[in-house]
Write an enzyme that holds these catalytic residues in place. Structure first.
Site, PDB file in Angstrom:
ATOM      1  N   TYR A  78       0.817  -1.287   0.091  1.00 49.32           N
ATOM      2  CA  TYR A  78       0.097  -0.249   0.001  1.00 49.32           C
ATOM      3  C   TYR A  78       0.695   1.547  -0.123  1.00 49.32           C
ATOM      4  O   TYR A  78       0.220   2.348  -0.229  1.00 49.32           O
ATOM      5  CB  TYR A  78      -1.019   0.402   0.909  1.00 49.32           C
ATOM      6  CG  TYR A  78      -2.060  -1.094   1.389  1.00 49.32           C
ATOM      7  CD1 TYR A  78      -2.322  -2.147   0.522  1.00 49.32           C
ATOM      8  CD2 TYR A  78      -2.825  -1.640   2.572  1.00 49.32           C
ATOM      9  CE1 TYR A  78      -2.870  -2.972  -0.100  1.00 49.32           C
ATOM     10  CE2 TYR A  78      -3.773  -2.462   2.668  1.00 49.32           C
ATOM     11  CZ  TYR A  78      -3.659  -3.303   1.496  1.00 49.32           C
ATOM     12  OH  TYR A  78      -4.732  -4.039   2.051  1.00 49.32           O
ATOM     13  N   LYS A 102       2.897 -15.382   1.945  1.00 51.88           N
ATOM     14  CA  LYS A 102       3.781 -15.780   0.694  1.00 51.88           C
ATOM     15  C   LYS A 102       5.138 -16.456   0.332  1.00 51.88           C
ATOM     16  O   LYS A 102       5.183 -16.151  -0.399  1.00 51.88           O
ATOM     17  CB  LYS A 102       2.374 -15.631  -0.475  1.00 51.88           C
ATOM     18  CG  LYS A 102       2.413 -16.011  -1.426  1.00 51.88           C
ATOM     19  CD  LYS A 102       1.428 -16.816  -0.856  1.00 51.88           C
ATOM     20  CE  LYS A 102       0.984 -18.171  -2.403  1.00 51.88           C
ATOM     21  NZ  LYS A 102      -0.053 -19.104  -2.580  1.00 51.88           N
ATOM     22  N   ASP A 129      -2.565 -17.876   1.820  1.00 46.99           N
ATOM     23  CA  ASP A 129      -4.109 -19.009   0.415  1.00 46.99           C
ATOM     24  C   ASP A 129      -4.275 -19.696   2.180  1.00 46.99           C
ATOM     25  O   ASP A 129      -5.536 -20.309   2.167  1.00 46.99           O
ATOM     26  CB  ASP A 129      -3.716 -19.065  -0.577  1.00 46.99           C
ATOM     27  CG  ASP A 129      -2.469 -19.729  -0.387  1.00 46.99           C
ATOM     28  OD1 ASP A 129      -1.110 -20.118   0.239  1.00 46.99           O
ATOM     29  OD2 ASP A 129      -1.744 -20.645  -1.732  1.00 46.99           O
ATOM     30  N   ASP A 131      -4.623  -6.503   6.334  1.00 44.64           N
ATOM     31  CA  ASP A 131      -6.029  -6.134   5.768  1.00 44.64           C
ATOM     32  C   ASP A 131      -7.023  -7.330   5.097  1.00 44.64           C
ATOM     33  O   ASP A 131      -8.405  -7.192   5.980  1.00 44.64           O
ATOM     34  CB  ASP A 131      -6.000  -5.375   4.665  1.00 44.64           C
ATOM     35  CG  ASP A 131      -6.990  -4.437   4.455  1.00 44.64           C
ATOM     36  OD1 ASP A 131      -7.801  -4.274   5.068  1.00 44.64           O
ATOM     37  OD2 ASP A 131      -7.026  -3.280   3.483  1.00 44.64           O
ATOM     38  N   ASP A 146     -10.519  -9.133   8.157  1.00 39.18           N
ATOM     39  CA  ASP A 146     -12.234  -8.812   7.526  1.00 39.18           C
ATOM     40  C   ASP A 146     -12.866 -10.127   7.451  1.00 39.18           C
ATOM     41  O   ASP A 146     -13.588 -10.391   7.667  1.00 39.18           O
ATOM     42  CB  ASP A 146     -12.164  -8.281   6.010  1.00 39.18           C
ATOM     43  CG  ASP A 146     -12.172  -7.142   6.331  1.00 39.18           C
ATOM     44  OD1 ASP A 146     -12.204  -5.922   6.857  1.00 39.18           O
ATOM     45  OD2 ASP A 146     -12.935  -6.202   5.425  1.00 39.18           O
TER      46      ASP A 146
END
Ligand code: NAD
Length: 364
Positions: free
Chosen positions: A140, A197, A229, A253, A257
């Protein structure tokens, strides 16, 4: 009587409705515990664009810096969707995070047993996860851009525009957030999962190397690793087995959620963003400005009220007032009161935002 300075940023959509609920709960809990607050309301987000043409006025940042903590509602909405990217309401969040040096985002995903039936996942009895998300680095904040090319490819097509966003982390940034993860795990059930990852990303491999170097300094914490994942699957499959998850900005992020949704509703999820010790932390619900329900009285104020409780605990060390709020929220849910997002059975008593706030105030 001790008085704390709190900057309040109501923002847009349901932001003003839920922050006003949280401020009334803070005031009442403070009175009961012998503390008081000086609240200063500030503009940020879409409402600041309307007034000043920019999402984060310098005066807002200054007020936040001069406060003991910041309470934020939410920013954004369709009205500002066509504003140019560098001036969109969400830029206010990035500006507040970097301006206040908030590098650590704590997102608890706690299942209230009364709301188990509101979870979209079957048979989740318990779940108490703390997601520690790095907040000021990664993709970001990395280099973004576009490059245009008229190169003709082997199939005869023109390459055209390439867009890129860069994931970059330094040793200092990773070490800082991993240490936080280890410390939070020490204060809980001593299990830390690093989510990355590392099978594909070089930056993830650096996270793993540093975690392995730090681990011997926290011998009481069990460290394990999970690819992002796989983690997204395991959160659904076995949510009760996680304790503290530490991860990068973007993975945190997304996963927070997902974890939050398992608990029943995004309207229940608080968060804290913290920087160096002694600097003001920022507390906000995980949800956005929910323009679809703004002004209807359907907003669940609990995420923001629990954010206020985190504010008392983490920034002001006012544990008794924080406990009081959490107990009042539990009591309200146990008595069957629900906003419509968390109502799931015929016996639930469905309330609007103000009525729910009143029930919580009564139980303080
Ligand atoms: P959202 O979280 O605002 O809403 C998603 C869904 O959840 C909607 O159906 C909404 O009605 C519901 N919801 C959210 N909060 C609720 C609450 N307290 N009680 C009951 N229901 C609730 O996400 P979105 O729709 O993707 O985004 C709307 C706007 O908010 C966008 O402009 C987005 O950029 C912005 N946003 C801001 C923040 C922030 O300020 N931190 C975070 C996320 C999104």
């Amino acid at each position: 009587m001790k008085t704390y300075k709190i900057a309040v940023i109501p923002g847009d959509g349901i932001g003003p409705e839920v922050t006003s609920a949280a401020v009334s709960v803070l005031k009442a809990a403070g009175e009961l515990e012998g503390i008081s607050f000086e609240f200063t309301e500030c503009d940020a987000g879409g409402c600041a664009i309307d007034k000043y043409g920019i999402p984060l006025p310098e005066a807002t940042l200054e007020t936040c810096r001069a406060s003991d903590a910041v309470l934020l509602g939410a920013v954004g909405g369709p009205r500002w969707d066509s504003v140019e990217p560098s001036k969109r309401p969400e830029r206010a969040l990035l500006g507040l995070r970097s301006g206040l040096g908030l590098y650590s985002n704590l997102r608890p995903a706690l299942m209230f047993k009364e709301l188990a039936s509101a979870s979209p996942v079957k048979n989740v009895e318990t779940m108490d996860i703390l997601i520690v998300r790095e907040l000021t680095g990664g993709i970001y904040f990395g280099k973004h851009g576009r490059a245009d090319s008229s190169e003709v490819l082997s199939d005869g097509s023109v390459k055209g525009v390439t867009a890129y966003d860069t994931e970059e982390y330094s040793t200092a940034e990773i070490t800082r957030i991993l240490k936080e993860g280890f410390r939070y795990a020490q204060g809980r059930s001593k299990k830390l999962t690093l989510v990355d990852k590392a099978n594909v990303l070089e930056s993830s491999r650096l996270w793993r190397e540093i975690a392995a170097e730090l681990a011997p300094s926290y011998p009481d914490v069990v460290l394990d690793y999970l690819y992002v994942d796989n983690c997204s699957m395991q959160l659904i499959h076995r949510p009760s087995t996680f304790d503290v998850i530490v991860t990068s900005n973007m993975f945190g992020d997304i996963l927070s959620d997902e974890a939050g949704m398992i608990t029943g509703s995004i309207g229940m999820l608080p968060s804290a963003s913290l920087g160096a010790p002694g600097t003001p932390g920022m507390y906000e619900p995980v949800h956005g400005s929910a323009p679809d329900i703004a002004g209807t009285g359907k907003a669940n104020p609990i995420a923001t009220i629990l954010s206020a409780s985190m504010l008392l605990r983490w920034s002001l060390c006012e544990t008794a007032a924080s406990d009081r709020i959490e107990k009042a929220v539990r009591g309200t849910l146990a008595d069957g009161f629900r906003t419509c997002d968390i109502a799931s059975s015929d016996s639930d008593i469905v309330l609007d935002t103000e009525q729910m706030t009143s029930k919580i105030l009564e139980r303080l």
